[in-house]
Write an enzyme that holds these catalytic residues in place. Structure first.
Site, PDB file in Angstrom:
ATOM      1  N   ASP A  10       0.861  -1.198   0.000  1.00  0.00           N
ATOM      2  CA  ASP A  10       0.000   0.000   0.000  1.00  0.00           C
ATOM      3  C   ASP A  10       0.894   1.243   0.000  1.00  0.00           C
ATOM      4  OD1 ASP A  10      -2.898   0.926   2.024  1.00  0.00           O
ATOM      5  OD2 ASP A  10      -1.801   2.046   0.510  1.00  0.00           O
ATOM      6  N   ASP A 105      -3.310   2.141  -5.758  1.00  0.00           N
ATOM      7  CA  ASP A 105      -2.085   2.128  -4.939  1.00  0.00           C
ATOM      8  C   ASP A 105      -1.952   0.913  -4.037  1.00  0.00           C
ATOM      9  OD1 ASP A 105      -3.830   2.760  -2.765  1.00  0.00           O
ATOM     10  OD2 ASP A 105      -2.206   3.831  -1.788  1.00  0.00           O
ATOM     11  N   GLU A 106      -2.741  -0.100  -4.269  1.00  0.00           N
ATOM     12  CA  GLU A 106      -2.808  -1.224  -3.339  1.00  0.00           C
ATOM     13  C   GLU A 106      -2.929  -2.547  -4.071  1.00  0.00           C
ATOM     14  OE1 GLU A 106      -5.886  -1.831  -0.061  1.00  0.00           O
ATOM     15  OE2 GLU A 106      -5.990   0.288  -0.581  1.00  0.00           O
TER      16      GLU A 106
HETATM   17  N1  DCP Z   1      -8.605   8.167  -2.092  1.00  0.00           N
HETATM   18  C1  DCP Z   1      -9.665   9.031  -2.351  1.00  0.00           C
HETATM   19  N2  DCP Z   1     -10.731   9.082  -1.502  1.00  0.00           N
HETATM   20  C2  DCP Z   1     -10.775   8.295  -0.396  1.00  0.00           C
HETATM   21  C3  DCP Z   1      -9.714   7.416  -0.120  1.00  0.00           C
HETATM   22  C4  DCP Z   1      -8.645   7.386  -0.994  1.00  0.00           C
HETATM   23  O1  DCP Z   1      -9.635   9.737  -3.351  1.00  0.00           O
HETATM   24  N3  DCP Z   1     -11.829   8.356   0.435  1.00  0.00           N
HETATM   25  C5  DCP Z   1      -7.431   8.149  -2.998  1.00  0.00           C
HETATM   26  C6  DCP Z   1      -6.358   9.078  -2.525  1.00  0.00           C
HETATM   27  C7  DCP Z   1      -5.311   8.199  -1.915  1.00  0.00           C
HETATM   28  C8  DCP Z   1      -5.462   6.907  -2.687  1.00  0.00           C
HETATM   29  O2  DCP Z   1      -6.855   6.843  -3.063  1.00  0.00           O
HETATM   30  O3  DCP Z   1      -4.007   8.752  -2.026  1.00  0.00           O
HETATM   31  C9  DCP Z   1      -5.067   5.688  -1.879  1.00  0.00           C
HETATM   32  O4  DCP Z   1      -5.922   5.503  -0.764  1.00  0.00           O
HETATM   33  P1  DCP Z   1      -5.398   4.993   0.627  1.00  0.00           P
HETATM   34  O5  DCP Z   1      -6.605   4.649   1.426  1.00  0.00           O
HETATM   35  O6  DCP Z   1      -4.359   3.944   0.445  1.00  0.00           O
HETATM   36  O7  DCP Z   1      -4.755   6.289   1.314  1.00  0.00           O
HETATM   37  P2  DCP Z   1      -3.334   6.922   1.121  1.00  0.00           P
HETATM   38  O8  DCP Z   1      -2.450   6.107   0.246  1.00  0.00           O
HETATM   39  O9  DCP Z   1      -3.512   8.341   0.678  1.00  0.00           O
HETATM   40  O10 DCP Z   1      -2.779   6.978   2.599  1.00  0.00           O
HETATM   41  P3  DCP Z   1      -2.168   5.803   3.481  1.00  0.00           P
HETATM   42  O11 DCP Z   1      -0.721   6.130   3.650  1.00  0.00           O
HETATM   43  O12 DCP Z   1      -2.917   5.850   4.757  1.00  0.00           O
HETATM   44  O13 DCP Z   1      -2.365   4.516   2.706  1.00  0.00           O
HETATM   45 MG    MG Z   2      -2.253   4.030   0.517  1.00  0.00          MG
END
Ligand code: DCP
Ligand code: MG
Length: 361
Positions: A10, A105-106
């Site tokens: 992730d 991203d996962e």
């Molecule tokens: N995303 C979005 N709206 C959301 C959740 C996520 O647009 N409610 C998008 C933005 C994030 C990406 O998807 O950058 C990946 O989601 P993640 O839940 O993996 O969150 P992040 O990668 O940003 O943070 P973390 O470091 O907690 O994984």
């Molecule tokens: Mg993430």
């Protein structure tokens, strides 16, 4: 039997990290990916600096601004994140073909058969983390375990740039201590009900027999019965990216008028949507096909501005394309295909981007 070796990768604050990578002056600053604070936009994600102020995904941009006025607000650049995601998946595929993407991203990787580093999952995870850092200049966090549940929990355990290994003998204790909301399928509603039964952690759920768990909580009950005992039999299921999804009707009786074709297109658009939904995709291009009795055929396509996932849109575009046509003869087959596909969950995110642009206008 040897246990499986599953990892979950992730990216750390994905959108924000990409923007900070591409504009180093943002490094170390609170960065919020959303439309401007004075719009009705919603936060996609925030850098870890911004999270210290309580800014997180799904918060309104306005609330984010209130919590952290000095934050830099950057609109999302979806195409860029898709390009990064493609490269990320190329890296994953060097280690195994069993890659199951969850979002941009996962992904889960089943590396049980990967022979690198004497098949040490921990060392393979480290190598992947380093490759991502060196080649993409981005950090990710990885969970290493023997099933999907624990791999996913692990990736979130030590963010950013963490690797968490949960060995088979540690699984049960890990799940017993976990907050019940951390288990898959436990949303707000389920959580409230679980709390009513005194279930706050994984081990609290152990009071129920399998039968009682099912009686009280249905399907979720069965999966929680297993998950809270660190049992998860879901396999990593890779799939090939579908390029297009469609549906064709060979007609029982030929038709020749636009009114007849129009009616049939409406039916086909339902079925096409059902299929694209089954594949969990949105689409940007709609194509119609008309085949005549003499086997000549035409196809006509239209691409839209945004990715969509509705029957109304498929039908509307099909009707529009039909309107431009001059039908000449007996028609024996009609079809609609959608292409230019995207993961379903990205459709909703993108609609928000649409709103961002509307708001700044
Ligand atoms: N995303 C979005 N709206 C959301 C959740 C996520 O647009 N409610 C998008 C933005 C994030 C990406 O998807 O950058 C990946 O989601 P993640 O839940 O993996 O969150 P992040 O990668 O940003 O943070 P973390 O470091 O907690 O994984
Ligand atoms: Mg993430």
């Amino acid at each position: 039997m040897e246990s499986a070796k599953i990892i979950h990768v992730d990216m750390d604050c994905f959108y924000a990290q990409v923007e900070m990578r591409d504009n180093p002056s943002l490094k170390g600053k609170p960065v919020v990916i959303s439309g401007p604070p004075n719009s009705r936009s919603v936060v996609c994600t925030a850098s870890y600096e911004a999270r210290k102020y309580g800014v997180h995904a799904a918060l309104s941009a306005f609330e984010a601004y209130k919590r952290c006025p000095e934050a830099v607000f950057i609109p999302p650049n979806f195409d860029k994140y898709r390009a990064v995601s493609k490269k990320l998946h190329e890296i994953f595929h060097r280690y195994t073909d069993l890659v199951e993407p969850l979002s941009l991203d996962e992904a889960y990787l089943d590396i049980s058969q990967c022979e690198l580093h004497g098949n040490s999952a921990t060392l393979i995870a480290q190598e992947i983390q380093n490759a991502v850092l060196e080649e993409l200049n981005l950090t990710c966090s990885i969970g290493v375990s023997f099933n999907k549940l624990l791999a996913k929990i692990g990736s979130d355990y030590k963010k950013p740039f963490g690797i968490t290994v949960i060995q088979p003998h540690e699984g049960l204790k890990f799940c017993a201590n976990l907050d019940i909301k951390a288990f898959p399928g436990v949303g707000k509603k389920a959580r409230t009900r679980l709390h009513e039964y005194g279930v706050y952690t994984g081990s609290d759920f152990h009071q129920f027999s399998k039968e009682k768990a099912e009686r009280l909580f249905g399907k979720l009950g069965i999966s929680l019965y297993q998950y809270t005992r660190a049992v998860d039999n879901r396999i990593v299921s890779p799939y090939r990216e579908p390029k297009s999804v469609g549906c064709e009707y060979t007609l029982h009786e030929n038709v020749s008028t636009k009114a007849e074709v129009s009616k049939i297109f409406e039916e086909i658009s339902h079925e096409t949507l059902r299929r694209v939904k089954k594949k969990k995709r949105g689409f940007k291009t709609v194509t119609i096909k008309i085949k005549y009795q003499d086997f000549t055929q035409i196809t006509r396509s239209k691409s839209l501005v945004y990715y969509e996932q509705s029957q109304e849109v498929i039908n509307k575009v099909a009707q529009e394309l039909l309107n431009y046509e001059h039908l000449n003869g007996e028609i024996r087959l009609l079809g609609i295909t959608v292409s230019n596909l995207i993961e379903e969950e990205e459709v909703a995110k993108q609609l928000r981007i649409e709103q961002v642009y509307l708001d700044v206008r």
